[in-house]
Design an enzyme around this catalytic site. Structure first.
Site, PDB file in Angstrom:
ATOM      1  CB  ILE A  26      -1.418  -1.576 -35.080  1.00 23.47           C
ATOM      2  CG1 ILE A  26      -2.766  -2.333 -35.546  1.00 23.47           C
ATOM      3  CG2 ILE A  26      -0.428  -2.428 -35.359  1.00 23.47           C
ATOM      4  CD1 ILE A  26      -3.187  -3.263 -34.660  1.00 23.47           C
ATOM      5  CE  LYS A  27       2.725   0.193 -27.559  1.00 17.51           C
ATOM      6  NZ  LYS A  27       2.749  -0.162 -26.043  1.00 17.51           N
ATOM      7  CB  ILE A  28       4.254   1.194 -35.665  1.00 20.04           C
ATOM      8  CG1 ILE A  28       3.293   0.370 -36.494  1.00 20.04           C
ATOM      9  CG2 ILE A  28       5.503   1.262 -36.598  1.00 20.04           C
ATOM     10  CD1 ILE A  28       2.827   0.992 -37.442  1.00 20.04           C
TER      11      ILE A  28
END
Length: 372
Positions: free
Chosen positions: A139-141
């Site tokens: 998951i890209k944050i």
């Protein structure tokens, strides 16, 4: 043809493709890149999805079904993007299994409009992990100030993360700190740390683009000499910071608990200035335990004429520091540049997301079944 991609892999650089579309999945192209060009991961971002979905190739049937169900445009986009990520993750699953979870990863980004909202970013990350439901998802944050506590919380829950939009060395250290804090939380909660992975996406080409623009405006001989050096210097000093953090006592305690190092990922490695060699940000950023995520043009250029000569980061730290200092001495503020790039990065992804919303909404209206 060279075997530069094979050599790159042997030097400890994981090759990830910075692109995804349904056509790439269904045509067998992604499987071919994995099989023949040493690709072991995929990254996506809002701009990539906007381009893929707006082209319409392969999305018509799903859009028609979503229109028939009268879903909201936000829900439609999430259903479409997570379907692509899920399918890509399945294609990469053998790589994931063969590398004990290090590679074979597909990244998907939280809604970029949430970049300055910690609580919403955490909620979205949990939702995306649940929706994609594949162990090889990242998951890209974004590495905004609000993103840092979200990284800690999400890692602490055992969700693997790709931290994106890192431009500054100071922020990169904060990202590594947030990752270690997340691992410590996960350890305290009794989670298996060996299953948690992370990469830190350190952006490269945009640094040269912005600094070169300012150097060109100065127009002095000293400014001319400094062109095209800042991005590599910045990335190499990031690797120095990585080496320091992951040889610390704090890391040693987590290492004992089977934690994984957060690998530096070189992002934005497509060369923007035609005056530079098109494989510059690949050839010159070779070091163990890194990732280079390349647009397809850069991947093909590297295969064709990349020159991989071993580790090109070791022994460069003093020179790299001098190159960044030289830019500062010319009156160009490093802090100003990296903050501008972070702000622009968030804005560009949000703009792409808004464009995607508009084009998807238009398609849903066009495909909506007539009443009656």
């Amino acid at each position: 043809m060279t075997d530069a991609l094979k050599r790159l892999s042997e030097e400890g650089v994981a090759i990830w493709l910075d692109d995804l579309s349904r056509k790439r999945i269904t045509s067998g192209n992604l499987a071919e890149l994995i099989d023949q060009q040493h690709v072991v991961g995929v990254t996506t971002n809002p701009s990539i999805f906007q381009k893929a979905i707006s082209s319409g190739d392969g999305y018509e049937q799903q859009l028609a079904e979503l229109a028939a169900r009268k879903v909201t445009v936000d829900e439609a986009i999430r259903m479409i993007t997570t379907a692509d990520v899920r399918d890509a993750a399945d294609i990469l699953r053998p790589v994931f299994d063969a590398t004990q979870g290090q590679d074979g990863r597909v990244s998907i980004e939280v809604d970029p409009r949430l970049a300055h909202n910690t609580t919403a970013t955490i909620a979205e990350a949990k939702q995306l992990a649940w929706l994609v439901d594949r162990p090889n998802t990242l998951i890209k944050i974004p590495a905004t100030k609000a993103g840092l506590p979200a990284i800690t919380e999400v890692i602490g829950r055992g969700i693997s993360v790709n931290v994106t939009l890192i431009f500054s060395l100071e922020r990169y250290r904060e990202v590594m700190d947030a990752y270690l804090a997340g691992l410590e939380k996960a350890k305290a909660a009794g989670l298996d740390l060996s299953k948690i992975h992370s990469v830190a996406s350190f952006f490269v080409s945009r640094v040269d683009t912005e600094i070169d623009k300012r150097l060109d405006a100065l127009g002095t001989p000293e400014a001319k000499v400094a062109r095209g050096k800042a991005a590599l210097a910045n990335a190499r000093l990031a690797y120095q910071a990585y080496e320091e953090v992951f040889s610390s006592d704090r890391w040693a305690a987590l290492d004992k608990a089977q934690a994984n190092k957060q690998r530096p990922l070189w992002a934005s490695t497509g060369v923007k200035d035609p005056a530079y060699k098109d494989t510059l940000y690949v050839d010159e950023l070779v070091a163990p335990n890194t990732v280079n995520t390349m647009p397809e043009a850069t991947l093909q250029a590297t295969e064709d004429h990349g020159v991989i000569t071993g580790n090109t980061i070791a022994g460069t730290y003093e020179q790299s520091r001098a190159e960044l200092d030289a830019v500062e001495k010319l009156g160009i503020s490093y802090d100003d540049v990296v903050q501008l790039l972070e702000d622009e990065g968030v804005e560009k992804f949000a703009a792409s997301w808004n464009d995607l919303l508009k084009s998807t909404e238009a398609e849903l209206k066009r495909l909506a079944p007539s009443e009656g």
